[in-house]
Write an enzyme that holds these catalytic residues in place. Structure first.
Site, PDB file in Angstrom:
ATOM      1  N   LYS A  11       0.838  -1.203   0.000  1.00 16.55           N
ATOM      2  CA  LYS A  11       0.000   0.000   0.000  1.00 16.55           C
ATOM      3  C   LYS A  11       0.880   1.263   0.000  1.00 16.55           C
ATOM      4  O   LYS A  11       2.093   1.176   0.266  1.00 16.55           O
ATOM      5  CB  LYS A  11      -0.908  -0.032   1.230  1.00 16.55           C
ATOM      6  CG  LYS A  11      -1.997  -1.118   1.200  1.00 16.55           C
ATOM      7  CD  LYS A  11      -2.777  -1.063   2.532  1.00 16.55           C
ATOM      8  CE  LYS A  11      -3.891  -2.074   2.617  1.00 16.55           C
ATOM      9  NZ  LYS A  11      -4.555  -2.005   3.953  1.00 16.55           N
ATOM     10  N   TYR A  51     -12.058  -2.089  -3.085  1.00 15.02           N
ATOM     11  CA  TYR A  51     -12.718  -2.122  -1.774  1.00 15.02           C
ATOM     12  C   TYR A  51     -14.220  -2.048  -2.012  1.00 15.02           C
ATOM     13  O   TYR A  51     -14.808  -0.969  -2.043  1.00 15.02           O
ATOM     14  CB  TYR A  51     -12.216  -0.990  -0.879  1.00 15.02           C
ATOM     15  CG  TYR A  51     -10.818  -1.227  -0.350  1.00 15.02           C
ATOM     16  CD1 TYR A  51     -10.523  -2.381   0.381  1.00 15.02           C
ATOM     17  CD2 TYR A  51      -9.801  -0.311  -0.568  1.00 15.02           C
ATOM     18  CE1 TYR A  51      -9.250  -2.621   0.867  1.00 15.02           C
ATOM     19  CE2 TYR A  51      -8.519  -0.545  -0.076  1.00 15.02           C
ATOM     20  CZ  TYR A  51      -8.253  -1.697   0.645  1.00 15.02           C
ATOM     21  OH  TYR A  51      -6.988  -1.928   1.137  1.00 15.02           O
ATOM     22  N   ARG A  91      -1.475 -14.652   3.828  1.00 17.19           N
ATOM     23  CA  ARG A  91      -2.087 -13.961   4.977  1.00 17.19           C
ATOM     24  C   ARG A  91      -1.280 -14.214   6.261  1.00 17.19           C
ATOM     25  O   ARG A  91      -1.152 -13.333   7.101  1.00 17.19           O
ATOM     26  CB  ARG A  91      -3.532 -14.437   5.186  1.00 17.19           C
ATOM     27  CG  ARG A  91      -4.495 -14.070   4.091  1.00 17.19           C
ATOM     28  CD  ARG A  91      -4.869 -12.628   4.081  1.00 17.19           C
ATOM     29  NE  ARG A  91      -5.513 -12.170   5.271  1.00 17.19           N
ATOM     30  CZ  ARG A  91      -6.163 -11.004   5.362  1.00 17.19           C
ATOM     31  NH1 ARG A  91      -6.247 -10.190   4.318  1.00 17.19           N
ATOM     32  NH2 ARG A  91      -6.700 -10.628   6.481  1.00 17.19           N
ATOM     33  N   THR A  97      -4.847  -7.936  10.790  1.00 20.98           N
ATOM     34  CA  THR A  97      -5.220  -6.625  10.236  1.00 20.98           C
ATOM     35  C   THR A  97      -4.669  -5.457  11.063  1.00 20.98           C
ATOM     36  O   THR A  97      -4.171  -4.479  10.512  1.00 20.98           O
ATOM     37  CB  THR A  97      -6.765  -6.527  10.185  1.00 20.98           C
ATOM     38  OG1 THR A  97      -7.248  -7.594   9.376  1.00 20.98           O
ATOM     39  CG2 THR A  97      -7.222  -5.199   9.610  1.00 20.98           C
ATOM     40  N   ARG A 108       3.151  -7.038   9.096  1.00 19.21           N
ATOM     41  CA  ARG A 108       2.479  -5.988   9.879  1.00 19.21           C
ATOM     42  C   ARG A 108       3.012  -5.913  11.310  1.00 19.21           C
ATOM     43  O   ARG A 108       3.099  -4.829  11.885  1.00 19.21           O
ATOM     44  CB  ARG A 108       0.965  -6.231   9.867  1.00 19.21           C
ATOM     45  CG  ARG A 108       0.327  -5.891   8.518  1.00 19.21           C
ATOM     46  CD  ARG A 108      -1.100  -6.419   8.427  1.00 19.21           C
ATOM     47  NE  ARG A 108      -1.808  -5.941   7.254  1.00 19.21           N
ATOM     48  CZ  ARG A 108      -2.980  -6.422   6.855  1.00 19.21           C
ATOM     49  NH1 ARG A 108      -3.564  -7.403   7.532  1.00 19.21           N
ATOM     50  NH2 ARG A 108      -3.570  -5.940   5.778  1.00 19.21           N
ATOM     51  N   ASN A 128      -1.492  -0.241   7.472  1.00 16.57           N
ATOM     52  CA  ASN A 128      -0.873  -1.529   7.802  1.00 16.57           C
ATOM     53  C   ASN A 128      -0.091  -2.120   6.635  1.00 16.57           C
ATOM     54  O   ASN A 128       0.090  -3.322   6.530  1.00 16.57           O
ATOM     55  CB  ASN A 128      -1.939  -2.501   8.322  1.00 16.57           C
ATOM     56  CG  ASN A 128      -3.076  -2.674   7.338  1.00 16.57           C
ATOM     57  OD1 ASN A 128      -2.983  -2.196   6.198  1.00 16.57           O
ATOM     58  ND2 ASN A 128      -4.122  -3.358   7.744  1.00 16.57           N
ATOM     59  N   HIS A 131      -1.892  -5.169   1.471  1.00 22.99           N
ATOM     60  CA  HIS A 131      -3.170  -5.858   1.267  1.00 22.99           C
ATOM     61  C   HIS A 131      -2.872  -7.253   0.751  1.00 22.99           C
ATOM     62  O   HIS A 131      -1.973  -7.419  -0.081  1.00 22.99           O
ATOM     63  CB  HIS A 131      -4.029  -5.121   0.228  1.00 22.99           C
ATOM     64  CG  HIS A 131      -5.196  -5.949  -0.238  1.00 22.99           C
ATOM     65  ND1 HIS A 131      -6.383  -5.985   0.458  1.00 22.99           N
ATOM     66  CD2 HIS A 131      -5.335  -6.807  -1.283  1.00 22.99           C
ATOM     67  CE1 HIS A 131      -7.212  -6.825  -0.159  1.00 22.99           C
ATOM     68  NE2 HIS A 131      -6.597  -7.340  -1.214  1.00 22.99           N
ATOM     69  N   GLU A 142     -10.127 -10.277  -7.173  1.00 19.64           N
ATOM     70  CA  GLU A 142      -9.047  -9.284  -7.143  1.00 19.64           C
ATOM     71  C   GLU A 142      -7.937  -9.552  -8.164  1.00 19.64           C
ATOM     72  O   GLU A 142      -7.398  -8.606  -8.747  1.00 19.64           O
ATOM     73  CB  GLU A 142      -8.452  -9.220  -5.728  1.00 19.64           C
ATOM     74  CG  GLU A 142      -9.456  -8.645  -4.726  1.00 19.64           C
ATOM     75  CD  GLU A 142      -9.012  -8.747  -3.275  1.00 19.64           C
ATOM     76  OE1 GLU A 142      -7.875  -9.214  -3.016  1.00 19.64           O
ATOM     77  OE2 GLU A 142      -9.804  -8.352  -2.390  1.00 19.64           O
TER      78      GLU A 142
HETATM   79  P1  ADP Z   1      -7.296  -7.045   5.887  1.00 13.96           P
HETATM   80  O1  ADP Z   1      -6.543  -5.962   5.138  1.00 13.96           O
HETATM   81  O2  ADP Z   1      -6.464  -7.643   6.978  1.00 13.96           O
HETATM   82  O3  ADP Z   1      -7.913  -8.068   4.966  1.00 13.96           O
HETATM   83  P2  ADP Z   1      -9.984  -5.940   6.120  1.00 13.96           P
HETATM   84  O4  ADP Z   1     -10.226  -6.493   4.768  1.00 13.96           O
HETATM   85  O5  ADP Z   1     -10.956  -6.255   7.206  1.00 13.96           O
HETATM   86  O6  ADP Z   1      -8.518  -6.332   6.646  1.00 13.96           O
HETATM   87  O7  ADP Z   1      -9.908  -4.356   6.041  1.00 13.96           O
HETATM   88  C1  ADP Z   1      -9.280  -3.712   4.962  1.00 13.96           C
HETATM   89  C2  ADP Z   1      -8.397  -2.595   5.480  1.00 13.96           C
HETATM   90  O8  ADP Z   1      -9.204  -1.627   6.143  1.00 13.96           O
HETATM   91  C3  ADP Z   1      -7.375  -2.968   6.538  1.00 13.96           C
HETATM   92  O9  ADP Z   1      -6.212  -3.530   5.970  1.00 13.96           O
HETATM   93  C4  ADP Z   1      -7.104  -1.645   7.193  1.00 13.96           C
HETATM   94  O10 ADP Z   1      -6.195  -0.874   6.426  1.00 13.96           O
HETATM   95  C5  ADP Z   1      -8.466  -0.949   7.129  1.00 13.96           C
HETATM   96  N1  ADP Z   1      -9.265  -1.038   8.344  1.00 13.96           N
HETATM   97  C6  ADP Z   1      -9.846  -2.143   8.846  1.00 13.96           C
HETATM   98  N2  ADP Z   1     -10.566  -1.868   9.951  1.00 13.96           N
HETATM   99  C7  ADP Z   1     -10.431  -0.542  10.148  1.00 13.96           C
HETATM  100  C8  ADP Z   1     -10.945   0.356  11.133  1.00 13.96           C
HETATM  101  N3  ADP Z   1     -11.710  -0.046  12.138  1.00 13.96           N
HETATM  102  N4  ADP Z   1     -10.614   1.668  11.012  1.00 13.96           N
HETATM  103  C9  ADP Z   1      -9.846   2.108  10.011  1.00 13.96           C
HETATM  104  N5  ADP Z   1      -9.332   1.305   9.049  1.00 13.96           N
HETATM  105  C10 ADP Z   1      -9.615  -0.001   9.113  1.00 13.96           C
HETATM  106 MG    MG Z   2      -9.398  -7.903   3.502  1.00 15.70          MG
END
Ligand code: ADP
Ligand code: MG
Length: 168
Positions: A11, A51, A91, A97, A108, A128, A131, A142
């Site tokens: 990212k 997204y 993952r 996350t 991370r 973080n 992705h 994706e």
């Molecule tokens: P991951 O990236 O681990 O698959 P998710 O798909 O649930 O996690 O969420 C996508 C992205 O949204 C996360 O990587 C993070 O950057 C952001 N994110 C998730 N939860 C929050 C939150 N509560 N507040 C702000 N950003 C968030």
């Molecule tokens: Mg995700």
């Protein structure tokens, strides 16, 4: 059992922190094969395809809108990784996350430490670094969203030969 493909993005925070190389190394070291890779600066329209609405169902509309901005803040490095159980293995290497929860040894966990609560109290996205497709269903959407067929390549690595017995 077939090998899997998964989408990974370094990212914008990972790119501007000069972590591209260190991040890619984690996957190469585990023997995952990079079959496609490019740097892309996405627009809002594309970010919304990445997204999708299900993010709003999971985290709320504000988080989705902030994510759409975050992913377009700067260029990302996109890649497709291939390997046995590649979606889950990727993952595992990425970590949880929320970086404060992510185990040491994960990307991370080693390169960030912000928490969900802190980010939310300051109205920030959780930066973080990376992705990775969450499951088979996400990967199936994706990978073709980011890569055309002619941007992905088929070749043998030493890992294929040594670990998977693919000597031909
Ligand atoms: P991951 O990236 O681990 O698959 P998710 O798909 O649930 O996690 O969420 C996508 C992205 O949204 C996360 O990587 C993070 O950057 C952001 N994110 C998730 N939860 C929050 C939150 N509560 N507040 C702000 N950003 C968030
Ligand atoms: Mg995700």
């Amino acid at each position: 059992m077939e090998k899997e493909r998964t989408l990974v993005l370094v990212k914008p925070d990972g790119v501007v922190r000069n972590l591209i190389g260190k991040i890619i190394t984690r996957f190469e070291d585990a023997g995952l094969k990079i079959i496609g890779m490019k740097m892309v600066w996405v627009n809002e329209n594309f970010a919304k395809k990445h997204y999708r609405e299900d993010i709003a169902t999971k985290h709320g509309e504000k988080v989705r809108n902030d994510l759409i901005k975050y992913i377009g803040e700067g260029p990302v490095v996109a890649m497709v990784l291939e390997g046995v159980d590649a979606i889950k293995v990727t993952r595992k290497i990425v970590g949880s996350t929320y970086p404060n929860d992510a185990q040491p040894g994960t990307i991370r966990g080693d390169f960030a430490h912000i928490s969900k609560d802190y980010a939310n109290s300051k109205e920030l996205s959780v930066k973080n670094l990376i992705h990775a497709s969450g499951n088979e269903e996400d990967a199936k959407i994706e990978v073709p969203l980011w890569f055309n067929k002619d941007e992905m390549h088929s070749y043998k690595t030493v890992h294929d030969m040594v670990c998977f017995g693919e000597f031909k």
